[in-house]
Design a protein around this motif. Sequence first.
Motif, mmCIF file in Angstrom:
data_model
loop_
_atom_site.group_PDB
_atom_site.id
_atom_site.type_symbol
_atom_site.label_atom_id
_atom_site.label_comp_id
_atom_site.label_asym_id
_atom_site.label_seq_id
_atom_site.Cartn_x
_atom_site.Cartn_y
_atom_site.Cartn_z
ATOM 1 N N VAL A 1 0.838 -1.202 0.000
ATOM 2 C CA VAL A 1 0.000 0.000 0.000
ATOM 3 C C VAL A 1 0.874 1.254 0.000
ATOM 4 O O VAL A 1 0.644 2.189 -0.775
ATOM 5 C CB VAL A 1 -0.944 0.011 1.228
ATOM 6 N N ALA A 2 1.897 1.248 0.856
ATOM 7 C CA ALA A 2 2.758 2.432 0.985
ATOM 8 C C ALA A 2 3.459 2.760 -0.325
ATOM 9 O O ALA A 2 3.462 3.905 -0.777
ATOM 10 C CB ALA A 2 3.784 2.214 2.104
ATOM 11 N N ILE A 3 4.033 1.743 -0.972
ATOM 12 C CA ILE A 3 4.772 1.988 -2.214
ATOM 13 C C ILE A 3 3.820 2.458 -3.315
ATOM 14 O O ILE A 3 4.066 3.458 -3.987
ATOM 15 C CB ILE A 3 5.555 0.721 -2.658
ATOM 16 N N VAL B 1 -8.574 6.848 1.264
ATOM 17 C CA VAL B 1 -8.188 5.465 1.554
ATOM 18 C C VAL B 1 -9.291 4.831 2.388
ATOM 19 O O VAL B 1 -9.757 5.422 3.360
ATOM 20 C CB VAL B 1 -6.844 5.416 2.322
ATOM 21 N N THR B 2 -9.741 3.658 1.977
ATOM 22 C CA THR B 2 -10.767 2.940 2.726
ATOM 23 C C THR B 2 -10.233 1.566 3.110
ATOM 24 O O THR B 2 -9.723 0.839 2.262
ATOM 25 C CB THR B 2 -12.043 2.752 1.874
ATOM 26 N N ILE C 1 -7.976 -2.974 1.018
ATOM 27 C CA ILE C 1 -7.660 -1.557 1.201
ATOM 28 C C ILE C 1 -7.788 -0.891 -0.164
ATOM 29 O O ILE C 1 -7.216 -1.373 -1.146
ATOM 30 C CB ILE C 1 -6.236 -1.372 1.765
ATOM 31 N N THR C 2 -8.598 0.149 -0.238
ATOM 32 C CA THR C 2 -8.817 0.851 -1.501
ATOM 33 C C THR C 2 -8.220 2.251 -1.419
ATOM 34 O O THR C 2 -8.430 2.960 -0.440
ATOM 35 C CB THR C 2 -10.328 0.963 -1.795
ATOM 36 N N ILE C 3 -7.467 2.612 -2.461
ATOM 37 C CA ILE C 3 -6.845 3.938 -2.501
ATOM 38 C C ILE C 3 -7.347 4.642 -3.756
ATOM 39 O O ILE C 3 -7.178 4.137 -4.869
ATOM 40 C CB ILE C 3 -5.299 3.828 -2.578
ATOM 41 N N LYS D 1 -5.808 -6.544 -1.634
ATOM 42 C CA LYS D 1 -6.635 -7.497 -0.880
ATOM 43 C C LYS D 1 -6.010 -7.834 0.471
ATOM 44 O O LYS D 1 -4.802 -7.964 0.593
ATOM 45 C CB LYS D 1 -6.795 -8.790 -1.680
ATOM 46 N N LEU D 2 -6.856 -7.981 1.463
ATOM 47 C CA LEU D 2 -6.375 -8.382 2.778
ATOM 48 C C LEU D 2 -6.553 -9.886 2.930
ATOM 49 O O LEU D 2 -7.577 -10.423 2.514
ATOM 50 C CB LEU D 2 -7.152 -7.642 3.870
ATOM 51 N N PRO D 3 -5.572 -10.567 3.492
ATOM 52 C CA PRO D 3 -5.704 -12.005 3.659
ATOM 53 C C PRO D 3 -6.861 -12.326 4.615
ATOM 54 O O PRO D 3 -7.063 -11.624 5.602
ATOM 55 C CB PRO D 3 -4.367 -12.432 4.262
#
Lengths: 143, 117
Positions: A43-45, A65-66, A72-74, A139-141
């Motif tokens: 996400v950071a990169i 960001v959600t 996680i959606t940016i 996607k989050l695991p």
Amino acid sequence: MNDKITMHYQVPADDFTRAGEASSSVKSKLKMMGVKPEIIRKVAIAMYEGEINMVIHASGGTIDVTVSQEEITIVLKDQGPGIEDIDQAMRAGFSTAPDNIRALGFGAGMGLPNMKKYTDELIIDSEIGKGTTVTMKVKLPTD
Amino acid sequence: MTIKDIKEILGGKLIVGEEWSDREVHTACGADMMSDVLAFMKDQSVLLTGLCNLQVIRTAEMMDVVCIVFVRGKMPDETMIQVAKEREIALITTGHRMFSACGMLYEKGLRGGATYK
Ligand SMILES: Nc1ncnc2c1ncn2[C@@H]1O[C@H](COP(=O)(O)OP(=O)(O)OP(=O)(O)O)[C@@H](O)[C@H]1O
Ligand SMILES: [Mg+2]
């Protein structure tokens, strides 16, 4: 944690020194929320590449960001010049960055390919003269 | 090798990070283009660079770098020092040029990490 968590950022125009503040803030918040380091890194990169693009190619914009249970959606939105040919812009090495940007360490044409590499979904919606909206999902695991 | 070892090998000055200079580092990357760092750096913990602006610190932050070495005597400014402190990124400056600095660290066992494919 069933609720969605949202974060909103205003990215100032023409202020190269402040570029990255939003990504930095999101990175710390995700860390506090206990998100896995390898997810935070993606996400950071990806977000930082997008934030830098906003500053050097458009005149700043907004980032939302959600964080939900699943992903996680940016969403990066700017009112800049828009991207003429998205396929071309996605190609590694393609850049319209001027020399002064290169002297600052950017403009290798690697940002968009890198955003694709680090996210599960990348959608670019752009209109010449109107602006660009970049939507990325990580996607989050599920465990 | 530790952050303190890097400072000593390079005859450099530790500007930020005295408190955590015992941290271990195993791999490093040398680059002046932050675009390349973002695209090609993997899990290296040290970044050697001749570029000196706030985005170097930001890039390092995103890549989880623990130590930045500024070559050719480059000196970070107050804002860079402040952000580096907040993010616990050590800053070292050395008078050596990129090639020499990388060589000196390599000779003492610091490596580059995986080959790029
Ligand atoms: N938000 C944007 N608005 C307008 N044009 C953009 C935007 N983002 C990217 N572009 C265009 O797409 C090109 C490729 O972007 P990309 O991020 O891949 O490379 P770069 O920003 O030029 O260099 P790097 O990311 O390696 O520093 C840019 O040079 C620019 O022409
Ligand atoms: Mg870019």
